[in-house]
Design a protein around this motif. Sequence first.
Motif, PDB file in Angstrom:
ATOM      1  N   LEU A   1     -10.834   8.923   2.722  1.00  0.00           N
ATOM      2  CA  LEU A   1     -10.343   8.453   1.427  1.00  0.00           C
ATOM      3  C   LEU A   1      -8.822   8.483   1.393  1.00  0.00           C
ATOM      4  CD1 LEU A   1     -10.961   7.687  -1.589  1.00  0.00           C
ATOM      5  CD2 LEU A   1     -10.711  10.127  -2.074  1.00  0.00           C
ATOM      6  N   TRP A   2      -8.231   9.582   1.878  1.00  0.00           N
ATOM      7  CA  TRP A   2      -6.775   9.703   1.884  1.00  0.00           C
ATOM      8  C   TRP A   2      -6.140   8.518   2.618  1.00  0.00           C
ATOM      9  CZ3 TRP A   2      -3.434  13.248  -0.308  1.00  0.00           C
ATOM     10  CH2 TRP A   2      -2.105  13.193   0.116  1.00  0.00           C
ATOM     11  N   ALA A   3      -6.681   8.181   3.795  1.00  0.00           N
ATOM     12  CA  ALA A   3      -6.120   7.069   4.572  1.00  0.00           C
ATOM     13  C   ALA A   3      -6.267   5.749   3.828  1.00  0.00           C
ATOM     14  CB  ALA A   3      -6.815   7.003   5.934  1.00  0.00           C
ATOM     15  N   GLU A   4      -7.436   5.515   3.218  1.00  0.00           N
ATOM     16  CA  GLU A   4      -7.657   4.262   2.505  1.00  0.00           C
ATOM     17  C   GLU A   4      -6.745   4.138   1.286  1.00  0.00           C
ATOM     18  OE1 GLU A   4     -11.604   3.259   1.497  1.00  0.00           O
ATOM     19  OE2 GLU A   4     -12.415   3.643   3.491  1.00  0.00           O
ATOM     20  N   VAL A   5      -6.617   5.222   0.528  1.00  0.00           N
ATOM     21  CA  VAL A   5      -5.790   5.171  -0.672  1.00  0.00           C
ATOM     22  C   VAL A   5      -4.324   4.978  -0.305  1.00  0.00           C
ATOM     23  CG1 VAL A   5      -4.963   6.485  -2.671  1.00  0.00           C
ATOM     24  CG2 VAL A   5      -7.388   6.469  -2.107  1.00  0.00           C
ATOM     25  N   ASN A   6      -3.894   5.566   0.794  1.00  0.00           N
ATOM     26  CA  ASN A   6      -2.516   5.343   1.234  1.00  0.00           C
ATOM     27  C   ASN A   6      -2.288   3.875   1.585  1.00  0.00           C
ATOM     28  OD1 ASN A   6      -1.119   7.818   1.039  1.00  0.00           O
ATOM     29  ND2 ASN A   6      -2.234   8.621   2.776  1.00  0.00           N
ATOM     30  N   ARG A   7      -3.272   3.239   2.175  1.00  0.00           N
ATOM     31  CA  ARG A   7      -3.155   1.797   2.440  1.00  0.00           C
ATOM     32  C   ARG A   7      -3.071   1.021   1.128  1.00  0.00           C
ATOM     33  NH1 ARG A   7      -7.278   3.125   6.317  1.00  0.00           N
ATOM     34  NH2 ARG A   7      -6.405   3.218   8.415  1.00  0.00           N
ATOM     35  N   ASP A   8      -3.878   1.459   0.151  1.00  0.00           N
ATOM     36  CA  ASP A   8      -3.824   0.800  -1.156  1.00  0.00           C
ATOM     37  C   ASP A   8      -2.452   0.983  -1.807  1.00  0.00           C
ATOM     38  OD1 ASP A   8      -6.470   0.019  -0.911  1.00  0.00           O
ATOM     39  OD2 ASP A   8      -7.243   1.791  -1.931  1.00  0.00           O
ATOM     40  N   PHE A   9      -1.894   2.194  -1.690  1.00  0.00           N
ATOM     41  CA  PHE A   9      -0.556   2.441  -2.224  1.00  0.00           C
ATOM     42  C   PHE A   9       0.463   1.528  -1.547  1.00  0.00           C
ATOM     43  CE2 PHE A   9      -1.531   6.781  -4.042  1.00  0.00           C
ATOM     44  CZ  PHE A   9      -1.034   6.506  -5.302  1.00  0.00           C
TER      45      PHE A   9
ATOM     46  N   SER B   1       3.923  15.768   7.986  1.00  0.00           N
ATOM     47  CA  SER B   1       5.227  15.159   7.730  1.00  0.00           C
ATOM     48  C   SER B   1       5.108  14.047   6.701  1.00  0.00           C
ATOM     49  CB  SER B   1       5.803  14.606   9.033  1.00  0.00           C
ATOM     50  OG  SER B   1       7.054  13.992   8.803  1.00  0.00           O
ATOM     51  N   TYR B   2       4.053  13.237   6.809  1.00  0.00           N
ATOM     52  CA  TYR B   2       3.878  12.151   5.851  1.00  0.00           C
ATOM     53  C   TYR B   2       3.720  12.689   4.432  1.00  0.00           C
ATOM     54  CZ  TYR B   2       1.899   8.527   3.030  1.00  0.00           C
ATOM     55  OH  TYR B   2       1.674   7.664   2.000  1.00  0.00           O
ATOM     56  N   ARG B   3       2.895  13.701   4.271  1.00  0.00           N
ATOM     57  CA  ARG B   3       2.668  14.246   2.928  1.00  0.00           C
ATOM     58  C   ARG B   3       3.973  14.769   2.314  1.00  0.00           C
ATOM     59  NH1 ARG B   3      -3.074  17.563   3.662  1.00  0.00           N
ATOM     60  NH2 ARG B   3      -4.408  15.729   3.811  1.00  0.00           N
ATOM     61  N   GLN B   4       4.760  15.444   3.139  1.00  0.00           N
ATOM     62  CA  GLN B   4       6.028  15.978   2.648  1.00  0.00           C
ATOM     63  C   GLN B   4       6.968  14.854   2.235  1.00  0.00           C
ATOM     64  OE1 GLN B   4       7.987  18.545   5.438  1.00  0.00           O
ATOM     65  NE2 GLN B   4       9.765  18.871   4.143  1.00  0.00           N
TER      66      GLN B   4
ATOM     67  N   THR C   1       4.981   5.084   4.666  1.00  0.00           N
ATOM     68  CA  THR C   1       3.549   4.819   4.520  1.00  0.00           C
ATOM     69  C   THR C   1       3.068   3.876   5.615  1.00  0.00           C
ATOM     70  OG1 THR C   1       3.668   5.154   2.125  1.00  0.00           O
ATOM     71  CG2 THR C   1       1.750   3.975   2.972  1.00  0.00           C
ATOM     72  N   HIS C   2       3.868   2.854   5.890  1.00  0.00           N
ATOM     73  CA  HIS C   2       3.517   1.918   6.971  1.00  0.00           C
ATOM     74  C   HIS C   2       3.489   2.641   8.317  1.00  0.00           C
ATOM     75  CE1 HIS C   2       3.175  -1.671   9.333  1.00  0.00           C
ATOM     76  NE2 HIS C   2       4.335  -1.465   9.918  1.00  0.00           N
TER      77      HIS C   2
END
Length: 212
Positions: A190-198, A24-27, A51-52
């Motif tokens: 990596l996906w989780a970390e980059v989403n936090r960075d975003f 769901s998040y990706r969509q 994202t949060h």
Amino acid sequence: MSLADHYRTLGLRTGASFADIKSSYRQLARQYHPDVNPTDQQAKDRFIQITHAYNTLVEKLQPKRPVLPRPDRSARATVETVKTVFKTETSPPPQRAETHLDSHLSHLDRQIKQTAYIQLQLLLREKKFPRAIALVEGLAQRLPQDPEVRQWQAITYQRWARDLISQRQYAKARVYLQKALRSDPHNRSLWAEVNRDFWQLEQKVRQTATRS
């Protein structure tokens, strides 16, 4: 906000599976991402919210040691090797132990990879990110199918993006976060970390816009 609120933000019922949360998040992220809606402030706000919500649910529900996609058991050594790139000690960089992932390489390519690994650690420690990127991109061109090199490439892009965020170069930082995901798209950590960075990036962009 409660966990139930975060589930609702992602359009899910409370207790939905981790796979459903991620899907769901990706969509939703593709739909509301600022790059897709550059002039739509509501879309940007929505992206920050989802994202949060995703990051909060991941922290609560994801196993402490997520299983990363890997071809065989030797990938455990790969993960440890990649973690070493982030070390900041001032001691000389350690020699990288060869793994089963190197078995298909020629002797020359193994030497090139080992040398590049040591150089990359030094460049990252010294925050010489453009040179680090040039190094790892050149290595990726020589060894395009090497999963270890793809991970090093993604990490280098992410480290550069974080430095750019600290310099308030938000547009450029966004580009390199996207490159990090494209370089190693199946790496869950990596996906989780980059989403936090975003999320951090969009927060700073929003704060800057508010001050203006």
